[in-house]
Design a protein around this motif. Structure first.
Motif, mmCIF file in Angstrom:
data_model
loop_
_atom_site.group_PDB
_atom_site.id
_atom_site.type_symbol
_atom_site.label_atom_id
_atom_site.label_comp_id
_atom_site.label_asym_id
_atom_site.label_seq_id
_atom_site.Cartn_x
_atom_site.Cartn_y
_atom_site.Cartn_z
ATOM 1 N N UNK A 68 0.824 -1.213 0.000
ATOM 2 C CA UNK A 68 0.000 0.000 0.000
ATOM 3 C C UNK A 68 0.857 1.261 0.000
ATOM 4 N N UNK A 69 1.990 1.212 0.672
ATOM 5 C CA UNK A 69 2.874 2.369 0.741
ATOM 6 C C UNK A 69 3.948 2.389 -0.316
ATOM 7 N N UNK A 70 3.889 1.392 -1.233
ATOM 8 C CA UNK A 70 4.882 1.267 -2.291
ATOM 9 C C UNK A 70 6.299 1.187 -1.714
ATOM 10 N N UNK A 71 6.442 0.420 -0.633
ATOM 11 C CA UNK A 71 7.751 0.206 0.011
ATOM 12 C C UNK A 71 8.336 -1.111 -0.466
ATOM 13 N N UNK A 72 9.636 -1.204 -0.413
ATOM 14 C CA UNK A 72 10.337 -2.448 -0.710
ATOM 15 C C UNK A 72 10.877 -3.022 0.583
ATOM 16 N N UNK A 89 3.001 -14.517 -3.962
ATOM 17 C CA UNK A 89 2.094 -13.460 -4.400
ATOM 18 C C UNK A 89 2.499 -12.095 -3.854
ATOM 19 N N UNK A 90 3.469 -12.077 -2.935
ATOM 20 C CA UNK A 90 3.990 -10.814 -2.405
ATOM 21 C C UNK A 90 5.389 -10.501 -2.941
ATOM 22 N N UNK A 91 5.783 -11.144 -4.003
ATOM 23 C CA UNK A 91 7.110 -10.921 -4.586
ATOM 24 C C UNK A 91 7.318 -9.468 -5.000
ATOM 25 N N UNK A 92 6.234 -8.768 -5.308
ATOM 26 C CA UNK A 92 6.354 -7.377 -5.747
ATOM 27 C C UNK A 92 6.853 -6.432 -4.659
#
Length: 95
Positions: A68-72, A89-92
């Motif tokens: 949601x916060x576009x964090x890595x 599914x959370x690889x992104x």
């Protein structure tokens, strides 16, 4: 379950869960900031939550928060590495 939160001053994510006795207990992850990434150094649950699945639910909240916060995130802790390995599914959010 209580809300997931980033306690930035302590470089810690945490979330509360209700144990078998009805008490609120915590699961947390310590992190370090590395540029635009957060390295997940250690994930731990209070003893009363162990074996309840709370740590896995916490990791899902952490991954959703990062998305949601576009964090890595960079998993370093063996638990975090294993969790992300089982949840492709959370690889992104891995970076």
């Amino acid at each position: 379950m209580t809300d997931f939160r980033d306690v930035a001053a302590e470089q810690r994510y945490e979330q509360g869960f209700t144990d078998a006795a009805g008490e609120t207990r915590r699961v947390w992850a310590d992190y370090s900031v590395q540029g635009d990434r957060r390295a997940i150094l250690h994930v731990e649950a209070e003893d009363e939550l162990r074996g309840s699945g709370a740590a896995g639910r916490f990791m899902q909240s952490l991954a959703d928060h990062a998305r949601a916060g576009n964090h890595r995130l960079t998993p370093v802790c063996s638990y975090a590495v294993a969790w992300f390995g089982r949840h492709r599914d959370y690889a992104d959010v891995i970076g």
